[in-house]
Scaffold this motif. Structure first.
Motif, PDB file in Angstrom:
ATOM      1  N   ALA A 184       8.052   0.877  -4.130  1.00 10.80           N
ATOM      2  CA  ALA A 184       7.112   0.044  -3.392  1.00 10.80           C
ATOM      3  C   ALA A 184       5.710   0.154  -3.975  1.00 10.80           C
ATOM      4  O   ALA A 184       4.970  -0.836  -4.024  1.00 10.80           O
ATOM      5  CB  ALA A 184       7.100   0.464  -1.916  1.00 10.80           C
ATOM      6  N   ALA A 185       5.349   1.359  -4.428  1.00  9.77           N
ATOM      7  CA  ALA A 185       4.017   1.546  -5.008  1.00  9.77           C
ATOM      8  C   ALA A 185       3.810   0.645  -6.218  1.00  9.77           C
ATOM      9  O   ALA A 185       2.715   0.114  -6.432  1.00  9.77           O
ATOM     10  CB  ALA A 185       3.825   3.011  -5.395  1.00  9.77           C
ATOM     11  N   MET A 186       4.856   0.441  -7.011  1.00 12.56           N
ATOM     12  CA  MET A 186       4.752  -0.411  -8.188  1.00 12.56           C
ATOM     13  C   MET A 186       4.660  -1.881  -7.789  1.00 12.56           C
ATOM     14  O   MET A 186       3.909  -2.657  -8.395  1.00 12.56           O
ATOM     15  CB  MET A 186       5.944  -0.172  -9.108  1.00 12.56           C
ATOM     16  N   SER A 187       5.410  -2.279  -6.770  1.00 11.49           N
ATOM     17  CA  SER A 187       5.339  -3.660  -6.286  1.00 11.49           C
ATOM     18  C   SER A 187       3.939  -3.965  -5.764  1.00 11.49           C
ATOM     19  O   SER A 187       3.381  -5.037  -6.033  1.00 11.49           O
ATOM     20  CB  SER A 187       6.375  -3.890  -5.184  1.00 11.49           C
ATOM     21  N   LEU A 188       3.369  -3.022  -5.006  1.00 11.85           N
ATOM     22  CA  LEU A 188       2.027  -3.222  -4.473  1.00 11.85           C
ATOM     23  C   LEU A 188       0.990  -3.265  -5.582  1.00 11.85           C
ATOM     24  O   LEU A 188       0.032  -4.044  -5.523  1.00 11.85           O
ATOM     25  CB  LEU A 188       1.694  -2.113  -3.477  1.00 11.85           C
ATOM     26  N   VAL A 219       3.358 -12.287  -5.083  1.00 10.16           N
ATOM     27  CA  VAL A 219       3.389 -11.858  -3.686  1.00 10.16           C
ATOM     28  C   VAL A 219       4.473 -10.801  -3.497  1.00 10.16           C
ATOM     29  O   VAL A 219       5.628 -10.997  -3.913  1.00 10.16           O
ATOM     30  CB  VAL A 219       3.691 -13.048  -2.748  1.00 10.16           C
ATOM     31  N   ALA A 220       4.117  -9.694  -2.881  1.00  3.51           N
ATOM     32  CA  ALA A 220       5.073  -8.632  -2.588  1.00  3.51           C
ATOM     33  C   ALA A 220       5.377  -8.634  -1.095  1.00  3.51           C
ATOM     34  O   ALA A 220       4.484  -8.837  -0.267  1.00  3.51           O
ATOM     35  CB  ALA A 220       4.518  -7.272  -3.003  1.00  3.51           C
ATOM     36  N   LEU A 221       6.632  -8.442  -0.752  1.00  4.65           N
ATOM     37  CA  LEU A 221       7.036  -8.303   0.652  1.00  4.65           C
ATOM     38  C   LEU A 221       7.137  -6.810   0.928  1.00  4.65           C
ATOM     39  O   LEU A 221       8.147  -6.172   0.633  1.00  4.65           O
ATOM     40  CB  LEU A 221       8.384  -9.002   0.885  1.00  4.65           C
ATOM     41  N   GLU A 222       6.062  -6.263   1.486  1.00 11.18           N
ATOM     42  CA  GLU A 222       5.994  -4.810   1.627  1.00 11.18           C
ATOM     43  C   GLU A 222       5.362  -4.397   2.947  1.00 11.18           C
ATOM     44  O   GLU A 222       4.814  -5.211   3.691  1.00 11.18           O
ATOM     45  CB  GLU A 222       5.206  -4.199   0.457  1.00 11.18           C
ATOM     46  N   SER A 223       5.424  -3.092   3.178  1.00  7.01           N
ATOM     47  CA  SER A 223       4.916  -2.481   4.397  1.00  7.01           C
ATOM     48  C   SER A 223       3.388  -2.421   4.401  1.00  7.01           C
ATOM     49  O   SER A 223       2.772  -1.992   3.426  1.00  7.01           O
ATOM     50  CB  SER A 223       5.496  -1.067   4.521  1.00  7.01           C
ATOM     51  N   ILE A 275       7.662 -11.105  -5.746  1.00  8.81           N
ATOM     52  CA  ILE A 275       7.958  -9.794  -6.336  1.00  8.81           C
ATOM     53  C   ILE A 275       8.999  -9.086  -5.490  1.00  8.81           C
ATOM     54  O   ILE A 275       8.829  -8.944  -4.274  1.00  8.81           O
ATOM     55  CB  ILE A 275       6.675  -8.938  -6.434  1.00  8.81           C
ATOM     56  N   ASP A 276      10.068  -8.633  -6.127  1.00  8.21           N
ATOM     57  CA  ASP A 276      11.125  -7.907  -5.422  1.00  8.21           C
ATOM     58  C   ASP A 276      10.877  -6.401  -5.455  1.00  8.21           C
ATOM     59  O   ASP A 276      10.474  -5.853  -6.484  1.00  8.21           O
ATOM     60  CB  ASP A 276      12.491  -8.176  -6.063  1.00  8.21           C
ATOM     61  N   SER A 277      11.140  -5.731  -4.332  1.00  5.10           N
ATOM     62  CA  SER A 277      11.184  -4.265  -4.282  1.00  5.10           C
ATOM     63  C   SER A 277      12.657  -3.883  -4.144  1.00  5.10           C
ATOM     64  O   SER A 277      13.270  -4.124  -3.094  1.00  5.10           O
ATOM     65  CB  SER A 277      10.378  -3.731  -3.097  1.00  5.10           C
ATOM     66  N   GLN A 278      13.221  -3.293  -5.179  1.00  2.56           N
ATOM     67  CA  GLN A 278      14.665  -3.086  -5.242  1.00  2.56           C
ATOM     68  C   GLN A 278      15.204  -2.231  -4.111  1.00  2.56           C
ATOM     69  O   GLN A 278      16.324  -2.450  -3.638  1.00  2.56           O
ATOM     70  CB  GLN A 278      15.030  -2.465  -6.596  1.00  2.56           C
ATOM     71  N   LEU A 279      14.452  -1.233  -3.665  1.00  2.00           N
ATOM     72  CA  LEU A 279      14.956  -0.300  -2.658  1.00  2.00           C
ATOM     73  C   LEU A 279      14.586  -0.694  -1.234  1.00  2.00           C
ATOM     74  O   LEU A 279      15.015  -0.040  -0.283  1.00  2.00           O
ATOM     75  CB  LEU A 279      14.431   1.113  -2.950  1.00  2.00           C
ATOM     76  N   ASN A 280      13.822  -1.758  -1.089  1.00  5.42           N
ATOM     77  CA  ASN A 280      13.376  -2.161   0.244  1.00  5.42           C
ATOM     78  C   ASN A 280      14.516  -2.840   1.000  1.00  5.42           C
ATOM     79  O   ASN A 280      15.158  -3.761   0.498  1.00  5.42           O
ATOM     80  CB  ASN A 280      12.190  -3.123   0.119  1.00  5.42           C
ATOM     81  N   ASN A 281      14.761  -2.377   2.229  1.00  5.93           N
ATOM     82  CA  ASN A 281      15.808  -2.978   3.050  1.00  5.93           C
ATOM     83  C   ASN A 281      15.423  -4.384   3.521  1.00  5.93           C
ATOM     84  O   ASN A 281      16.284  -5.163   3.924  1.00  5.93           O
ATOM     85  CB  ASN A 281      16.090  -2.095   4.276  1.00  5.93           C
ATOM     86  N   ARG A 340      12.641 -13.647 -10.313  1.00  7.00           N
ATOM     87  CA  ARG A 340      11.614 -12.836  -9.655  1.00  7.00           C
ATOM     88  C   ARG A 340      11.543 -11.474 -10.346  1.00  7.00           C
ATOM     89  O   ARG A 340      12.583 -10.835 -10.572  1.00  7.00           O
ATOM     90  CB  ARG A 340      11.953 -12.632  -8.171  1.00  7.00           C
ATOM     91  N   PRO A 341      10.333 -11.002 -10.676  1.00 12.56           N
ATOM     92  CA  PRO A 341      10.205  -9.639 -11.213  1.00 12.56           C
ATOM     93  C   PRO A 341      10.551  -8.642 -10.123  1.00 12.56           C
ATOM     94  O   PRO A 341      10.346  -8.911  -8.931  1.00 12.56           O
ATOM     95  CB  PRO A 341       8.726  -9.546 -11.606  1.00 12.56           C
TER      96      PRO A 341
END
Length: 301
Positions: free
Chosen positions: A225-229, A238-242, A194-200, A219-220
């Motif tokens: 980030a809240a939506m990815s989570l 799988v989300a790559l998030e904080s 899962i991609d988070s568009q604004l995540n660096n 990849r969707p």
């Protein structure tokens, strides 16, 4: 000399808002302590001002026209703001309002759930929270006291910018996606990413860091980030998030860190706290700043 605002008299707006909200000239008259004829007269003056009907008059009731309905929706939001502003002015003399601007996902997933703790410790400070994805100019937007924005912010004279510590960005997924006997490396290669568009922090960088080949498949993606989570929690992939943003989901077991201790972590500065330099010792700003870094388990530079 500045021109006056081109708006009708407030008395007419108040009469319309009351009558439209209550759907009755009679009830509006009772609410505003006027006669029904006075309400009718004020509404008629407002209609003459706009050059269109705002109400359809029935025998014992009134209905809004399409123009009236649209006007009521806009006016109600404005009246809510006015009401809130009046409430702030009437607070006890020692009370303070802290106007805070925050990145949406951080506000929803992390800061918001923790604010009751601050409010309980400092009952004389009222939080007024607004959110937005962009960065703000605190020198121009004097109505804001502090901001917590996504990313790093270019230094500007008169503004203090401090990172809110570093955040661990790791692969997160629902435990339902785990497969007995399949290790984390094999899973990350086959599960939907899962991609988070604004995540660096992005998957390409993560795969490179871990000496793995990024799978060449669609990849969707989500712009928050809240939506990815949320998608990861629902088992989409799988989300790559904080882990800061996923704190509650991890604590509840709704998400797990895939390959913890196996994969290399990406620790980055994700959010920046800002305030005006000449207001650093203003009690509400100082107290909130100290509390914020304490709960974030971070120290300002």
């Amino acid at each position: 000399m500045k021109n006056m605002r081109n708006i009708p008299h407030f008395t007419l707006l108040r009469a319309f808002e009351s009558a439209a909200r209550l759907k009755s000239f009679t009830l509006a008259a009772e609410e505003l302590h006027l006669t029904q004829s006075a309400i009718s007269h004020q509404v008629r003056k407002l209609e003459d001002y706009f050059g269109c009907a705002l109400f359809i008059r029935r025998n014992r009731r009134v209905e809004l026209t399409l123009e009236g309905q649209r006007f009521l929706e806009s006016l109600s939001r404005i009246f809510d703001v006015i009401e809130a502003a009046c409430a702030e002015v009437s607070l006890a003399p020692k009370a303070q309002v802290l106007a805070l601007y925050c990145a949406p996902s951080l506000a929803v997933k992390w800061l918001g759930p923790k604010l009751p703790e601050f409010m309980k410790a400092h009952p004389d400070i009222t939080i007024r929270l607004t959110t937005g994805s962009g960065q703000v100019d605190l020198l121009r937007m004097r109505e804001l006291d502090m901001s917590i924005c996504y990313g790093t912010i270019t230094d500007c004279s008169g503004i203090v910018n401090e990172p809110l510590g570093t955040e661990r960005n790791v692969p997160l997924c629902s435990p339902s996606l785990l497969e007995p006997g399949v290790d984390a490396v094999a899973l990350i290669k086959k599960l939907l990413l899962i991609d988070s568009q604004l995540n660096n922090v992005n998957w390409a960088s993560w795969f490179t860091l871990n000496n793995l080949r990024l799978p060449a498949r669609p990849r969707p993606s989500f712009d928050r980030a809240a939506m990815s989570l949320s998608a990861a929690t629902d088992g989409m992939g799988v989300a790559l998030e904080s882990t800061r943003l996923a704190e509650r989901e991890l604590a509840r077991g709704d998400l797990i860190e895939l390959g913890k201790g196996v994969f290399k972590e990406m620790n980055v500065v994700t959010h920046t706290v800002s305030w005006r330099a000449d207001e650093s010792q203003v009690p509400k700003i100082r107290l909130f700043r100290e509390w914020l870094y304490q709960v974030a388990d971070a120290q300002p530079a």
